[in-house]
Write an enzyme that holds these catalytic residues in place. Structure first.
Site, PDB file in Angstrom:
ATOM      1  N   HIS A  49       4.008  -1.267  -5.713  1.00  0.00           N
ATOM      2  CA  HIS A  49       3.412  -0.532  -6.843  1.00  0.00           C
ATOM      3  C   HIS A  49       4.019   0.861  -6.879  1.00  0.00           C
ATOM      4  O   HIS A  49       4.757   1.258  -5.954  1.00  0.00           O
ATOM      5  CB  HIS A  49       1.894  -0.436  -6.679  1.00  0.00           C
ATOM      6  CG  HIS A  49       1.451   0.161  -5.382  1.00  0.00           C
ATOM      7  ND1 HIS A  49       1.582   1.494  -5.095  1.00  0.00           N
ATOM      8  CD2 HIS A  49       0.929  -0.405  -4.262  1.00  0.00           C
ATOM      9  CE1 HIS A  49       1.145   1.725  -3.880  1.00  0.00           C
ATOM     10  NE2 HIS A  49       0.746   0.585  -3.342  1.00  0.00           N
TER      11      HIS A  49
HETATM   12  P1  TYD Z   1      -3.256  -0.754  -1.675  1.00  0.00           P
HETATM   13  O1  TYD Z   1      -2.918   0.671  -1.916  1.00  0.00           O
HETATM   14  O2  TYD Z   1      -3.088  -1.712  -2.820  1.00  0.00           O
HETATM   15  O3  TYD Z   1      -2.458  -1.306  -0.418  1.00  0.00           O
HETATM   16  P2  TYD Z   1      -0.893  -1.580  -0.270  1.00  0.00           P
HETATM   17  O4  TYD Z   1      -0.212  -0.842  -1.356  1.00  0.00           O
HETATM   18  O5  TYD Z   1      -0.532  -1.071   1.084  1.00  0.00           O
HETATM   19  O6  TYD Z   1      -0.665  -3.049  -0.345  1.00  0.00           O
HETATM   20  O7  TYD Z   1      -4.756  -0.803  -1.145  1.00  0.00           O
HETATM   21  C1  TYD Z   1      -5.359  -1.998  -0.663  1.00  0.00           C
HETATM   22  C2  TYD Z   1      -6.843  -1.932  -0.947  1.00  0.00           C
HETATM   23  O8  TYD Z   1      -7.422  -0.824  -0.285  1.00  0.00           O
HETATM   24  C3  TYD Z   1      -7.155  -1.774  -2.437  1.00  0.00           C
HETATM   25  O9  TYD Z   1      -8.289  -2.595  -2.738  1.00  0.00           O
HETATM   26  C4  TYD Z   1      -7.544  -0.337  -2.579  1.00  0.00           C
HETATM   27  C5  TYD Z   1      -8.080   0.041  -1.217  1.00  0.00           C
HETATM   28  N1  TYD Z   1      -7.806   1.436  -0.850  1.00  0.00           N
HETATM   29  C6  TYD Z   1      -8.853   2.351  -0.833  1.00  0.00           C
HETATM   30  O10 TYD Z   1     -10.022   2.023  -1.118  1.00  0.00           O
HETATM   31  N2  TYD Z   1      -8.573   3.651  -0.478  1.00  0.00           N
HETATM   32  C7  TYD Z   1      -7.320   4.054  -0.167  1.00  0.00           C
HETATM   33  O11 TYD Z   1      -7.108   5.259   0.146  1.00  0.00           O
HETATM   34  C8  TYD Z   1      -6.243   3.097  -0.226  1.00  0.00           C
HETATM   35  C9  TYD Z   1      -4.837   3.500   0.089  1.00  0.00           C
HETATM   36  C10 TYD Z   1      -6.528   1.803  -0.558  1.00  0.00           C
END
Ligand code: TYD
Length: 131
Positions: A49
């Site tokens: 993303h």
């Molecule tokens: P995401 O940023 O999509 O993870 P990655 O990019 O590493 O695959 O986050 C995964 C899940 O965690 C998503 O449901 C959002 C949640 N999240 C939070 O609640 N707070 C945060 O600070 C982050 C980074 C993620």
């Protein structure tokens, strides 16, 4: 501002080395949030993303992994395997993380509080936003 590796201070010591990150000195943004990625099963990837406003500093506190960065024009791979380097990632870059070693630990410092609507998870929309 483009992505770049930032040299963090390293205080060598026979008792064990010490590094630190200080707002304004080592990160070009105010630190609003820290999160960390750990227990990544072999072969998994994280990310996939971009953020519209959030900027980040990524540190491999333990082990190693690769960060793949795409600015819409070209793709770069940055391998992180030392806890005294931080990878600054500006907003507007598509990124994912892969090739995590066993027991690796990724610390991420972020410039914004968590906001799901700051994410762009559609690569085609990301590409369009760059035209
Ligand atoms: P995401 O940023 O999509 O993870 P990655 O990019 O590493 O695959 O986050 C995964 C899940 O965690 C998503 O449901 C959002 C949640 N999240 C939070 O609640 N707070 C945060 O600070 C982050 C980074 C993620």
């Amino acid at each position: 501002m483009s992505f770049r590796l930032i040299d963090l201070p390293k205080i060598p010591d026979e008792r064990g080395n010490l590094s630190f990150i200080q707002e304004h000195s080592h990160v070009p943004f105010e630190i609003k949030r820290a999160y960390w990625i750990y227990d990544v099963p072999g072969g998994e990837t994280r990310g996939g993303h971009s953020y519209y406003t959030n900027q980040e500093l990524i540190v491999a506190l333990s082990g190693s992994f690769d960060v793949i960065l795409d600015d819409g024009q070209s793709t770069h791979k940055v391998s992180l395997n030392r806890s005294y380097y931080g990878l600054y990632v500006p907003s507007g870059m598509w990124r994912h993380m892969e090739n995590f070693s066993t027991n690796s630990l990724a610390l991420v410092l972020a410039s914004t509080e968590f906001n799901a609507s700051d994410y762009e998870r559609d690569y085609e929309k990301f590409k369009q936003s760059k035209q």
